[in-house]
Design a protein around this motif. Structure first.
Motif, short mmCIF file in Angstrom:
data_model
loop_
_atom_site.label_atom_id
_atom_site.label_comp_id
_atom_site.label_asym_id
_atom_site.label_seq_id
_atom_site.Cartn_x
_atom_site.Cartn_y
_atom_site.Cartn_z
N TRP A 1 -8.30 11.17 -15.88
CA TRP A 1 -8.05 9.82 -15.65
C TRP A 1 -6.97 9.51 -14.47
N THR A 2 -5.89 10.36 -14.65
CA THR A 2 -4.89 10.25 -13.57
C THR A 2 -5.56 10.61 -12.05
N LEU A 3 -6.30 11.49 -12.11
CA LEU A 3 -6.92 12.06 -10.70
C LEU A 3 -7.99 10.81 -10.23
N MET A 4 -8.86 10.30 -11.17
CA MET A 4 -9.85 9.24 -10.59
C MET A 4 -9.01 8.00 -10.61
N ALA A 5 -8.12 7.63 -11.02
CA ALA A 5 -7.40 6.30 -10.93
C ALA A 5 -6.41 6.20 -9.64
N GLU B 1 -10.59 10.76 2.42
CA GLU B 1 -10.60 12.24 2.11
C GLU B 1 -10.26 12.71 0.91
N ARG B 2 -8.64 12.10 0.89
CA ARG B 2 -8.05 12.34 -0.58
C ARG B 2 -8.70 11.93 -1.71
N ALA B 3 -9.23 10.38 -1.44
CA ALA B 3 -9.72 9.88 -2.49
C ALA B 3 -10.95 10.56 -3.06
N ALA B 4 -11.81 11.13 -2.15
CA ALA B 4 -13.11 11.70 -2.39
C ALA B 4 -12.79 13.11 -3.17
N LYS B 5 -11.59 13.80 -2.57
CA LYS B 5 -11.11 14.93 -3.47
C LYS B 5 -10.70 14.83 -4.74
N LEU B 6 -9.80 13.86 -5.07
CA LEU B 6 -9.25 13.36 -6.20
C LEU B 6 -10.50 12.97 -7.22
N SER B 7 -11.33 12.43 -6.78
CA SER B 7 -12.69 11.75 -7.75
C SER B 7 -13.55 12.87 -8.03
N MET C 1 0.76 -1.22 -0.13
CA MET C 1 -0.08 -0.01 -0.18
C MET C 1 0.98 1.15 0.07
N ASP C 2 1.90 1.39 0.86
CA ASP C 2 2.81 2.63 1.15
C ASP C 2 3.39 2.83 -0.22
N GLU C 3 4.02 1.87 -1.05
CA GLU C 3 4.60 2.17 -2.39
C GLU C 3 3.36 2.76 -3.59
N SER C 4 2.23 1.89 -3.15
CA SER C 4 1.27 2.22 -4.39
C SER C 4 0.63 3.83 -4.16
N THR C 5 0.49 4.19 -2.88
CA THR C 5 0.00 5.50 -2.56
C THR C 5 1.02 6.46 -3.06
N LEU C 6 2.26 6.35 -2.89
CA LEU C 6 3.47 6.91 -3.15
C LEU C 6 3.62 7.42 -4.50
N HIS C 7 3.39 6.51 -5.31
CA HIS C 7 3.47 6.46 -6.75
C HIS C 7 2.07 7.23 -7.44
N ALA C 8 1.03 6.70 -6.76
CA ALA C 8 -0.03 7.35 -7.27
C ALA C 8 0.17 8.83 -7.10
N ALA C 9 0.39 9.36 -5.80
CA ALA C 9 0.67 10.50 -5.55
C ALA C 9 1.64 11.36 -6.79
N TYR D 1 -15.29 4.01 -11.43
CA TYR D 1 -14.35 4.23 -10.36
C TYR D 1 -15.01 5.16 -9.36
N SER D 2 -15.55 6.23 -9.60
CA SER D 2 -16.15 7.11 -8.66
C SER D 2 -17.22 6.55 -7.84
N GLY D 3 -18.06 5.57 -8.59
CA GLY D 3 -18.83 4.96 -7.71
C GLY D 3 -18.18 3.84 -6.72
N ALA D 4 -17.03 3.27 -7.03
CA ALA D 4 -16.39 2.59 -5.72
C ALA D 4 -15.92 3.32 -4.78
N ILE D 5 -15.28 4.74 -5.35
CA ILE D 5 -14.83 5.37 -4.36
C ILE D 5 -16.06 5.81 -3.40
N LYS D 6 -16.96 6.04 -3.84
CA LYS D 6 -18.20 6.72 -3.11
C LYS D 6 -18.62 5.57 -1.83
N PHE D 7 -18.39 4.29 -2.43
CA PHE D 7 -18.85 3.07 -1.54
C PHE D 7 -17.68 3.01 -0.39
N LEU D 8 -16.46 2.93 -1.04
CA LEU D 8 -15.60 2.76 0.09
C LEU D 8 -15.35 4.05 1.26
#
Length: 679
Positions: A531-535, A547-553, A512-520, A570-577
């Motif tokens: 698409w970069t923002l949503m993914a 909070e960050r997920a909702a803002k990016l979406s 997770m930590d490396e995943s969120t680092l490279h996403a950022a 993806y936005s629907g999945a983000i809202k569920f999570l």
């Protein structure tokens, strides 16, 4: 202004020099850090937004090629060394617990912050005047510390370069001369010797002082650099400026400097940088005049063209659908310009007519014809971006434009194959997967140094289990995919697509930590790409950064008038999570034509809202669609289908997965015996 390494704020304050060779002092006493890893860790924490991070991420950043046990032991040793060094120096701002490491922002200062702060306050830091390409000196000597750290460092250098460039450009005045403005121009040329707006300013100020020879010398240096390194000439505006200077009164005439200054006043106004951030809206390209077999060139060119525009922070970019209505404009609306394109086929070549018009009054500002050929793919993009920038009175240097053509030395057949593969991948449909596999997999052997092709291959491998119902993620294949993703990053660390592909690969590995680092990093590199923002937001949601997920979406949807099917899913999945069940249902109101796996978010959300009849109907539809398109080795029973549905998405937080499973169970899915996570 004193630099951080020259002067500490007060007793016990840590001063860091990160531009150039690393150095650290407390109360003017230098701290000797035993290892390069200790220096890198300190610098990383100092440059992080919140000056702290997890041990997991730091292990992945500094020991990416070591096994986990050895990496953790090495980190513990570095932390021990840092504690000892800081304690002996009287610095109390370093904190380490079992999960996180932190460097107190209130108790440290560094030269990077001071240089940026000075520019933000309207002054030019002395370091920018005495050092050329200073951003490339950030943590010099630590480049080859670790492959993952090198990627992070190259990205940070580019982001620092972009931030300083924008800040200094704002210091250039619309007219007149000042010491600060001249310093800003000199600093800009130190950052980027091809920065023509800065060069124009210095030429004008030299000429206005009567130093025509000095002005011509600056121009010759720019001409020689552009010709030698980029095989281009200075812009038309710069050449016209020089012609006007040469027509000024000679050395023997009276009041030469005032006359030149008055004569150049109009030129100064003409060349002034734009004062506001702009919005560029790109319409769908009209392609009715292009044969079906060539339309992937039109779609691919527009997609890549938007991606190129989105790399520049001088403007925001959004895409418009084929049919759209202009939005009402108010006094607070940003300046908006619309890019429209129509294409037709002529003698086997796709011709593109591009038009740029003002959204406020529909006045056409610029229009030109181009040929979309694979031989001049990147060159055409570069020309259009440069022409748009010039039309909007925004400067884009030759060095920055050159970055658009990274990877341009590829064959036409490879590029064509990559475009076709991308078109198939975006559909995320099983019927297209054999063709996508044939195209994408072959690119690895034929184009090992083309970063976008490698990122496309990573994308294909990472989403195959979503597009093919019944196939489960194979952890044994993820390490190989990781090596491909890392190779793409090494080839082009400034490509947000490569950063995003690597982020998803780490997500599938459960890192997770490396995943969120490279996403950022992907967002930092391309903050205007929807698409970069949503993914990236989806990755954050999977990892509990709600909070960050909702803002990016939300940002992704806001800058896309008609979102694509993947964005909506993806936005629907983000809202569920994020526990926004009503929002999840609103985001999933239509059949997106994508993998049936995405139905489960709305199904579970309705169950949590008590809409059980609707939830059961959604589950029944999902089961039927999965069974009809089953690619698994087991038979498509309700149990096997449910197991696939609950394992298809890489959710990293157990409680989130359990909420999803509970929703499906309430809708009638047999979830008994299914465990959380394949890792």
């Amino acid at each position: 202004m004193a630099t951080g390494i020259q002067e500490a704020l007060a007793s016990g304050q840590l001063a860091l020099r990160l531009l150039g060779d690393f150095a650290a002092k407390v109360d003017e006493r230098e701290i000797s850090l035993a290892t390069r890893k200790a220096k890198a860790l300190t610098a990383y924490l100092a440059l992080s937004d919140n000056t702290q991070d997890t041990r997991e991420r730091l292990v992945g950043l500094l020991w990416s090629e070591s096994d986990e046990e050895h990496a953790r032991a090495s980190l513990r040793q570095v932390v021990h060394d840092l504690r000892l060094a800081f304690d002996n120096a009287g610095f109390e701002g370093f904190r380490a617990d079992k999960q996180n490491l932190a460097l107190s922002r209130d108790r440290r200062r560094c030269d990077v912050d001071e240089v940026l702060a000075a520019a933000a306050q309207g002054t030019v830091h002395p370091r920018l005047l005495d050092t050329q390409r200073i951003t490339e000196t950030l943590l010099s000597g630590l480049d080859n510390l670790d492959p993952a750290f090198q990627v992070w460092l190259l990205t940070k250098r580019q982001l620092l370069h972009d931030r300083l460039t924008l800040a200094l450009e704002r210091l250039l005045p619309r007219e007149g001369d000042s010491r600060e403005a001249s310093d800003a121009a000199l600093a800009l040329l130190n950052l980027d010797p091809t920065h023509e707006i800065a060069c124009q300013h210095l030429i004008r100020t030299r000429a206005a002082r009567g130093d025509v020879g000095g002005a011509l010398k600056i121009y010759k240096s720019l001409w020689d650099l552009l010709e030698a390194d980029y095989d281009i000439e200075p812009s038309k505006e710069t050449q016209e400026l020089i012609v006007r200077i040469k027509q000024m009164p000679g050395p023997g005439e009276q009041q030469q400097a005032p006359a030149i200054a008055q004569s150049l006043h109009g030129v100064s106004q003409m060349l002034a940088p734009a004062p506001k951030r702009l919005l560029i809206s790109v319409c769908a390209f009209q392609a009715s005049g292009v044969p079906e077999g060539m339309r992937h060139l039109v779609d691919g060119f527009r997609h890549e063209f938007v991606a190129c525009l989105a790399r520049f922070r001088e403007w925001s970019v959004r895409t418009l659908p084929p049919v759209w209505e202009s939005e009402p404009r108010t006094w607070s609306s940003p300046p908006e310009y619309i890019v429209e394109g129509s294409t037709y086929e002529l003698n086997g070549t796709v011709r593109l007519v591009v038009t740029l018009r003002d959204a406020a009054n529909s006045v056409c500002i610029w229009s030109e014809r181009h040929s979309i050929t694979l031989t001049e793919w990147f060159e055409t993009q570069e020309r259009i971006v440069r022409q748009i920038a010039m039309a909007l009175n925004i400067h884009v240097s030759a060095e920055r434009l050159r970055r658009l053509a990274a990877g341009g030395e590829i064959t036409l057949e490879i590029h064509d194959r990559w475009l076709r593969g991308q078109a198939l991948l975006l559909q995320m449909a099983s019927k297209d997967w054999p063709a996508a596999a044939a195209l994408i997999e072959s690119l690895l052997a034929d184009a090992p140094d083309f970063s976008p092709a490698l990122s496309g291959l990573v994308q294909y491998r990472n989403i195959a289990h979503i597009a093919l119902p019944g196939q489960f993620r194979d952890r044994a294949k993820h390490p190989e995919t990781l090596r491909i993703a890392q190779r793409a990053i090494q080839l082009d660390p400034l490509d947000s697509r490569a950063q995003l592909a690597l982020a998803w690969t780490y997500q599938l590995l459960g890192r997770m930590d490396e995943s969120t680092l490279h996403a950022a990093l992907a967002v930092d590199l391309n903050e205007n790409d929807p698409w970069t923002l949503m993914a990236s937001g989806q990755i954050c949601a999977y990892c509990g950064e709600y909070e960050r997920a909702a803002k990016l979406s939300a940002t992704s949807l806001r800058i896309t008038p008609v979102p694509t099917a993947p964005q909506i899913a993806y936005s629907g999945a983000i809202k569920f999570l994020c526990s926004d069940y009503a929002g999840c249902c609103d985001a999933s109101r239509e059949d997106l034509g994508m993998s049936p796996a995405f139905i489960i978010w709305e199904c579970a959300a309705k169950a949590h809202l008590g809409r059980l009849d609707e939830a059961r109907a959604d589950l029944k539809m999902a089961m039927e669609r999965v069974a009809a398109d089953w690619h698994g080795q087991q038979k498509p029973t309700r149990e096997s289908i449910t197991r696939w549905l609950l394992h298809v998405f890489p959710i990293a937080i157990r409680s989130d997965w359990e909420r999803l499973a509970e929703g499906l169970a309430a809708a009638g899915a047999p979830v008994e015996g299914i465990e959380f996570g394949p890792w």
